[in-house]
Design a protein around this motif. Structure first.
Motif, mmCIF file in Angstrom:
data_model
loop_
_atom_site.group_PDB
_atom_site.id
_atom_site.type_symbol
_atom_site.label_atom_id
_atom_site.label_comp_id
_atom_site.label_asym_id
_atom_site.label_seq_id
_atom_site.Cartn_x
_atom_site.Cartn_y
_atom_site.Cartn_z
ATOM 1 N N VAL A 300 -117.595 96.474 11.222
ATOM 2 C CA VAL A 300 -116.380 95.683 11.388
ATOM 3 C C VAL A 300 -116.000 95.485 12.847
ATOM 4 O O VAL A 300 -115.734 94.361 13.283
ATOM 5 C CB VAL A 300 -115.200 96.340 10.617
ATOM 6 C CG1 VAL A 300 -113.918 95.532 10.826
ATOM 7 C CG2 VAL A 300 -115.539 96.440 9.133
ATOM 8 N N ASP A 301 -115.956 96.565 13.625
ATOM 9 C CA ASP A 301 -115.508 96.465 15.015
ATOM 10 C C ASP A 301 -116.430 95.561 15.840
ATOM 11 O O ASP A 301 -115.959 94.738 16.622
ATOM 12 C CB ASP A 301 -115.437 97.856 15.654
ATOM 13 C CG ASP A 301 -114.310 98.695 15.066
ATOM 14 O OD1 ASP A 301 -113.374 98.083 14.486
ATOM 15 O OD2 ASP A 301 -114.359 99.933 15.186
ATOM 16 N N TYR A 328 -113.973 81.440 11.212
ATOM 17 C CA TYR A 328 -112.559 81.631 10.866
ATOM 18 C C TYR A 328 -112.394 82.156 9.441
ATOM 19 O O TYR A 328 -111.467 82.917 9.157
ATOM 20 C CB TYR A 328 -111.803 80.319 11.069
ATOM 21 C CG TYR A 328 -111.742 79.963 12.528
ATOM 22 C CD1 TYR A 328 -110.858 80.605 13.388
ATOM 23 C CD2 TYR A 328 -112.624 79.038 13.081
ATOM 24 C CE1 TYR A 328 -110.837 80.326 14.737
ATOM 25 C CE2 TYR A 328 -112.614 78.749 14.430
ATOM 26 C CZ TYR A 328 -111.712 79.393 15.261
ATOM 27 O OH TYR A 328 -111.693 79.124 16.603
ATOM 28 N N GLU A 329 -113.324 81.783 8.558
ATOM 29 C CA GLU A 329 -113.265 82.322 7.201
ATOM 30 C C GLU A 329 -113.437 83.846 7.224
ATOM 31 O O GLU A 329 -112.744 84.577 6.507
ATOM 32 C CB GLU A 329 -114.355 81.674 6.349
ATOM 33 C CG GLU A 329 -114.087 80.198 6.058
ATOM 34 C CD GLU A 329 -115.264 79.524 5.376
ATOM 35 O OE1 GLU A 329 -116.380 80.083 5.425
ATOM 36 O OE2 GLU A 329 -115.071 78.435 4.817
ATOM 37 N N GLN A 333 -110.724 86.663 6.178
ATOM 38 C CA GLN A 333 -111.067 87.704 5.197
ATOM 39 C C GLN A 333 -110.764 89.095 5.745
ATOM 40 O O GLN A 333 -110.203 89.955 5.051
ATOM 41 C CB GLN A 333 -112.561 87.619 4.858
ATOM 42 C CG GLN A 333 -112.916 86.515 3.885
ATOM 43 C CD GLN A 333 -114.388 86.550 3.530
ATOM 44 O OE1 GLN A 333 -115.081 87.518 3.805
ATOM 45 N NE2 GLN A 333 -114.863 85.474 2.922
ATOM 46 N N HIS A 334 -111.154 89.296 7.003
ATOM 47 C CA HIS A 334 -110.951 90.613 7.627
ATOM 48 C C HIS A 334 -109.467 90.980 7.669
ATOM 49 O O HIS A 334 -109.085 92.091 7.243
ATOM 50 C CB HIS A 334 -111.523 90.614 9.048
ATOM 51 C CG HIS A 334 -111.120 91.814 9.846
ATOM 52 N ND1 HIS A 334 -111.645 93.075 9.623
ATOM 53 C CD2 HIS A 334 -110.190 91.953 10.858
ATOM 54 C CE1 HIS A 334 -111.092 93.927 10.453
ATOM 55 N NE2 HIS A 334 -110.208 93.290 11.219
ATOM 56 N N TYR A 335 -108.643 90.071 8.173
ATOM 57 C CA TYR A 335 -107.221 90.403 8.333
ATOM 58 C C TYR A 335 -106.499 90.424 6.976
ATOM 59 O O TYR A 335 -105.462 91.080 6.841
ATOM 60 C CB TYR A 335 -106.556 89.417 9.298
ATOM 61 C CG TYR A 335 -106.978 89.684 10.728
ATOM 62 C CD1 TYR A 335 -106.636 90.876 11.358
ATOM 63 C CD2 TYR A 335 -107.728 88.753 11.437
ATOM 64 C CE1 TYR A 335 -107.031 91.142 12.659
ATOM 65 C CE2 TYR A 335 -108.137 89.002 12.746
ATOM 66 C CZ TYR A 335 -107.781 90.210 13.350
ATOM 67 O OH TYR A 335 -108.180 90.470 14.633
ATOM 68 N N LYS A 336 -107.065 89.739 5.999
ATOM 69 C CA LYS A 336 -106.501 89.817 4.644
ATOM 70 C C LYS A 336 -106.727 91.223 4.077
ATOM 71 O O LYS A 336 -105.820 91.809 3.456
ATOM 72 C CB LYS A 336 -107.171 88.767 3.750
ATOM 73 C CG LYS A 336 -106.514 88.634 2.387
ATOM 74 C CD LYS A 336 -107.133 87.485 1.606
ATOM 75 C CE LYS A 336 -106.425 87.295 0.276
ATOM 76 N NZ LYS A 336 -106.995 86.160 -0.491
ATOM 77 N N LYS A 337 -107.951 91.751 4.300
ATOM 78 C CA LYS A 337 -108.249 93.117 3.850
ATOM 79 C C LYS A 337 -107.383 94.129 4.588
ATOM 80 O O LYS A 337 -106.967 95.150 4.024
ATOM 81 C CB LYS A 337 -109.729 93.428 4.084
ATOM 82 C CG LYS A 337 -110.669 92.706 3.134
ATOM 83 C CD LYS A 337 -112.123 93.010 3.486
ATOM 84 C CE LYS A 337 -113.079 92.227 2.595
ATOM 85 N NZ LYS A 337 -114.495 92.459 2.992
ATOM 86 N N LYS A 343 -101.773 88.020 11.678
ATOM 87 C CA LYS A 343 -103.092 87.575 12.140
ATOM 88 C C LYS A 343 -103.740 86.645 11.120
ATOM 89 O O LYS A 343 -104.429 85.676 11.455
ATOM 90 C CB LYS A 343 -104.002 88.786 12.376
ATOM 91 C CG LYS A 343 -103.642 89.609 13.597
ATOM 92 C CD LYS A 343 -104.115 88.908 14.875
ATOM 93 C CE LYS A 343 -103.931 89.797 16.083
ATOM 94 N NZ LYS A 343 -104.362 89.132 17.326
ATOM 95 N N GLN A 344 -103.530 86.950 9.855
ATOM 96 C CA GLN A 344 -104.090 86.122 8.781
ATOM 97 C C GLN A 344 -103.559 84.695 8.882
ATOM 98 O O GLN A 344 -104.329 83.726 8.839
ATOM 99 C CB GLN A 344 -103.742 86.734 7.426
ATOM 100 C CG GLN A 344 -104.406 86.026 6.239
ATOM 101 C CD GLN A 344 -103.981 86.653 4.919
ATOM 102 O OE1 GLN A 344 -103.344 87.710 4.886
ATOM 103 N NE2 GLN A 344 -104.317 85.978 3.840
#
Length: 585
Positions: A300-301, A328-329, A333-337, A343-344
């Motif tokens: 992730v990082d 961007y997708e 997805q990352h910030y949604k999780k 950020k989302q």
């Protein structure tokens, strides 16, 4: 030539080693280099391929420019501007590169040159396309196409075709793009077989063909083409396409979900090339690929680091391309999780803005792009701030108008070309029927009458000298001595045992033309008759014929032929061959 190149290289090395002692400025270096020939300067310029030699290349380009300006030669000035513009593109200074391209267009647009200004419009199209400014890039291609068609410059026509294929690929028109690239690759392959100087164009066309197959998800075809292009690129000193081909292979492996192999290819690329050897767009492509690979590997990082870099570069440089949507997708997805709503929403806004830019500038919309995060879903996540996203019909109308104008221009060009062909055909028939010869005979009869009427005092030369020179000119014509190359007024006057001033004046008065026009017309009239009766002579190249009848260059021969007859020698020879074939049938 090699000796001169060695000397100039030593000079530059000497200047570099002794700058502290000699305090020799770049201006002085440029002045000294400007004493070399254009060919020597160009060869030295082209011999420096690495970016570390940019400063040296600039010296050669500026020396070329200084020489051209001193001689007031607009085409050579344009060549120097092109060299400087090309250097600026290598260092990503696109504004300066565009400024030089505009200067080229300004000084060559009325010069009726075979290469310019189309060459400058192509350069602008390339730079603007690299900035994702596809609309302006297309406008430049339209201008380049106009001049390339007028000049029948096949190389430029295929360069334009190449850029059109790339634009079609960016518009999502994959099948059309592949058809164009196939014909482009075939053209450059044939050129490469004839002349190794087309190696770079051939490799570039293969690389772009592979990218088009990648977009169409025909991955096996991509790798097959890439392998062929890599083998070719390893034979040349220019490693830029080798790096890009490795990156293309990495992209294929990613699309085939072979993430480890894809990452290995990128690491190999990074190992063999320094960060300076890759331009900003290539670095951004690497970051985009790394961000996606690490995301799939759940690192992730690392993924976030590269995805954010791509976003920053895109908005800083206004650099948007269709596949960037995935960047961007993944961020959404990352910030949604992470349940980071701020950020989302920020990246949803970014994605909507990217969609808008792609809609307006690239005209690219497809169900595949919006498959995972369609616009209705994005609008819903924005708490129904936007109820619907309508397509911009005005843009479509503008596109239709531009295309209509472009088609109209093409029709006008076709009509003009057809009219030209009719005129050329008429002039050919006149030459075939000896109408030109008859006109020449009548002209000569008039000259005789005029000569008997003129008194020697009218030109200030003794009658004896006039008659003697006219007799010498008559023998000169009968013996076809005009076919000798490098004939000048001075050399001919020396042969006639007179002076250049007398000879030039008598030709001006009694032949009613300048010395050069007199000699050139004799050569052209000779070659017309020779081509009509000598089938072997017709098989010669234009260059060989030009040399045979005394012209130093093909261009000089073609211009003189056109000036005398109203058609070009290539057209005349083709028509003769057609008639010969029709007689046999």
């Amino acid at each position: 030539m090699i000796k001169n190149k060695f000397v100039s290289t030593c000079l530059l090395t000497f200047f570099g080693l002794n700058i502290t002692h000699a305090q020799l400025s770049n201006t002085k270096k440029i002045q000294l280099l400007a004493e070399e020939s254009y060919q020597e300067l160009l060869e030295n310029y082209n011999s420096n391929d690495s970016k570390s030699d940019i400063e040296t290349d600039q010296l050669y380009a500026k020396a070329f420019l200084l020489k051209a300006k001193e001689e007031n030669n607009p085409i050579k000035i344009a060549d120097a501007y092109y060299m400087l513009s090309d250097l600026y593109t290598k260092t990503s200074k696109n504004e300066q590169a565009l400024a030089y391209a505009d200067s080229i267009i300004a000084i060559t647009k009325n010069k009726n040159n075979y290469s310019y200004p189309a060459k400058a419009h192509l350069l602008k199209a390339k730079i603007l396309g690299s900035q994702s400014n596809f609309q302006d890039s297309m406008n430049e291609l339209a201008e380049a196409n106009k001049y390339a068609n007028i000049n029948k410059n096949e190389d430029q026509q295929y360069q334009i075709k190449y850029f059109i294929a790339i634009l079609k690929s960016n518009l999502g028109q994959s099948e059309e793009s592949l058809k164009l690239f196939k014909s482009i690759v075939e053209y450059y392959e044939n050129k490469y077989q004839e002349n190794r100087e087309y190696e770079n164009e051939y490799i570039r066309s293969l690389y772009a063909y592979g990218i088009a197959f990648n977009t169409s998800k025909k991955y096996d075809s991509v790798q097959k083409i890439n392998d062929k292009a890599i083998q070719l690129s390893l034979r040349t000193n220019d490693s830029s396409y080798y790096n890009r081909l490795l990156l293309s292979s990495a992209s294929v492996l990613y699309n085939k979900k072979e993430y480890k192999s894809s990452l290995d290819s990128i690491r190999k690329l990074q190992k063999i090339s320094s960060s300076r050897s890759n331009n900003d767009a290539t670095k951004n492509t690497i970051n985009f690929l790394l961000g996606r690979i690490f995301y799939q590997q759940k690192k992730v990082d690392s993924s976030l680091h590269y995805l954010l870099k791509v976003d920053s570069f895109a908005f800083k440089n206004k650099f948007f391309f269709p596949s960037i949507r995935e960047n961007y997708e993944l961020l959404i997805q990352h910030y949604k999780k992470e349940k980071n709503i701020e950020k989302q929403l920020f990246f949803i806004d970014r994605l909507l803005l990217v969609d808008s830019i792609l809609d307006n500038d690239v005209k690219y919309l497809s169900s595949q792009i919006n498959e995972e995060y369609s616009k209705p879903n994005l609008i819903l996540e924005k708490q129904q701030i936007i109820e619907s996203l309508e397509k911009n019909n005005i843009t479509k109308i503008i596109v239709l108008v531009i295309l209509s104008v472009f088609v109209l221009l093409l029709v006008i060009i076709i009509i003009r070309n057809k009219k030209k062909q009719k005129i050329y055909q008429k002039r050919f028939q006149e030459l075939l029927e000896n109408k030109k010869s008859t006109e020449t005979k009548i002209t000569k009869e008039k000259e005789v009458q005029t000569n008997t009427q003129k008194k020697p005092k009218e030109i200030g030369i003794s009658e004896i000298i006039v008659n003697d020179i006219l007799k010498n000119l008559e023998r000169f014509e009968e013996n076809n001595d005009f076919l000798q190359s490098n004939i000048s007024v001075a050399s001919l006057a020396k042969r006639f045992k007179t002076n250049s001033k007398y000879l030039s004046k008598i030709i001006n008065v009694h032949k009613d033309k300048s010395f050069s026009n007199y000699v050139n017309e004799l050569r052209i009239n000779y070659v017309i008759e020779e081509l009509k009766i000598n089938t072997k002579f017709r098989k010669y190249t234009i260059r060989a014929i030009a040399n045979e009848i005394g012209f130093n260059t093909t261009e000089a021969f073609s211009k003189s032929f056109y000036k005398t007859t109203g058609i070009y020698p290539s057209f005349f020879m083709k028509q003769l061959e057609k008639q010969e074939i029709s007689k046999k049938m």
